[in-house]
Design a protein around this motif. Sequence first.
Motif, PDB file in Angstrom:
ATOM      1  N   SER A 149      -7.983   3.650   3.042  1.00 28.64           N
ATOM      2  CA  SER A 149      -7.147   3.237   1.799  1.00 28.64           C
ATOM      3  C   SER A 149      -8.029   2.246   0.978  1.00 28.64           C
ATOM      4  N   VAL A 150      -8.548   1.151   1.691  1.00 25.27           N
ATOM      5  CA  VAL A 150      -9.110  -0.017   1.237  1.00 25.27           C
ATOM      6  C   VAL A 150     -10.179   0.406   0.573  1.00 25.27           C
ATOM      7  N   LEU A 191       0.996  -1.194  -0.175  1.00 23.00           N
ATOM      8  CA  LEU A 191      -0.117   0.064  -0.064  1.00 23.00           C
ATOM      9  C   LEU A 191       0.843   1.157  -0.078  1.00 23.00           C
ATOM     10  N   LEU A 217      -2.925  -7.415  -1.875  1.00 23.42           N
ATOM     11  CA  LEU A 217      -2.501  -6.410  -1.196  1.00 23.42           C
ATOM     12  C   LEU A 217      -1.742  -6.862   0.345  1.00 23.42           C
ATOM     13  N   LEU A 271      -5.449   2.575   6.886  1.00 26.63           N
ATOM     14  CA  LEU A 271      -5.630   1.386   6.242  1.00 26.63           C
ATOM     15  C   LEU A 271      -7.160   1.214   5.676  1.00 26.63           C
TER      16      LEU A 271
END
Length: 265
Positions: free
Chosen positions: A121-122, A83, A107, A118
């Motif tokens: 972002s996902v 990432l 990922l 996190l």
Amino acid sequence: MIDLHSHILPGIDDGAKTLDESLAMARIAVDDGIHTMACTPHIYPGMYMNDGPGIAQACARLQAELDQRDITLKLVVGADVHLVPGLIDGLKSGQVPTLHGSRYFLLEPSHTTPPPQLEASVFHLITEGYTPIITHPERLSWVESHYPVFLRLIEQGAWMQVTAGALTGVFGKRARYWGERFIGEGHTHLLATDAHSTGRRLPRLTEGLAVARRLVGDQEASRLVNERPAAVLDNLPPQDFGLTPMEAVRPSVISTWFSRRRASL
């Protein structure tokens, strides 16, 4: 069976070092019942500077070597992706390959530190039309304090992949416990080898699959290595291949299993 996570391509990351090692890994996989394997070397800026075109070329070269030797393993392209800034642009351009050109990609979070933002972002990746497959959450040093985070990622639409070797103790008691828990509680979409060599991290699924069968039964275990990986390669909608509610799968067995494992840590 289909294995969607391997480092079988020679000489481009921390996986197979030589062509001979790649060929030996392929033979082990075929003997184990694996007929299709994704070549997923690391893409990690500053360490493993791989890209989509280069991975595709390396995959085609290895496939030609396998075909010449009548090793009946089909290879497809992918990558083990970190990432990093610019990831979505890389996916759109093909510099960062998805699995077999699908919406799905591997990922890999940091092993030692939870990535900042996190979940956001996902979620952004999912809104862009991709389905991140979080690799080996059971082996991350921070899984114990962030287990609910992974469950929220699943609710967002991410998939989870557990490593077969974790279920047999290859990565120690802790990874074994969390691998069993992810699967037994119904939070795992895929089982993969994450093979790196012909030694400790070899391309075998059967032993880990046997553990999964004891936890969730034959039908759901089959989905981990057959139906869902095939859906990934066919780029089918993720919602059509979701998780089976585990309250329907021998809850007393699962509860007893986890209690025993937890006590041994």
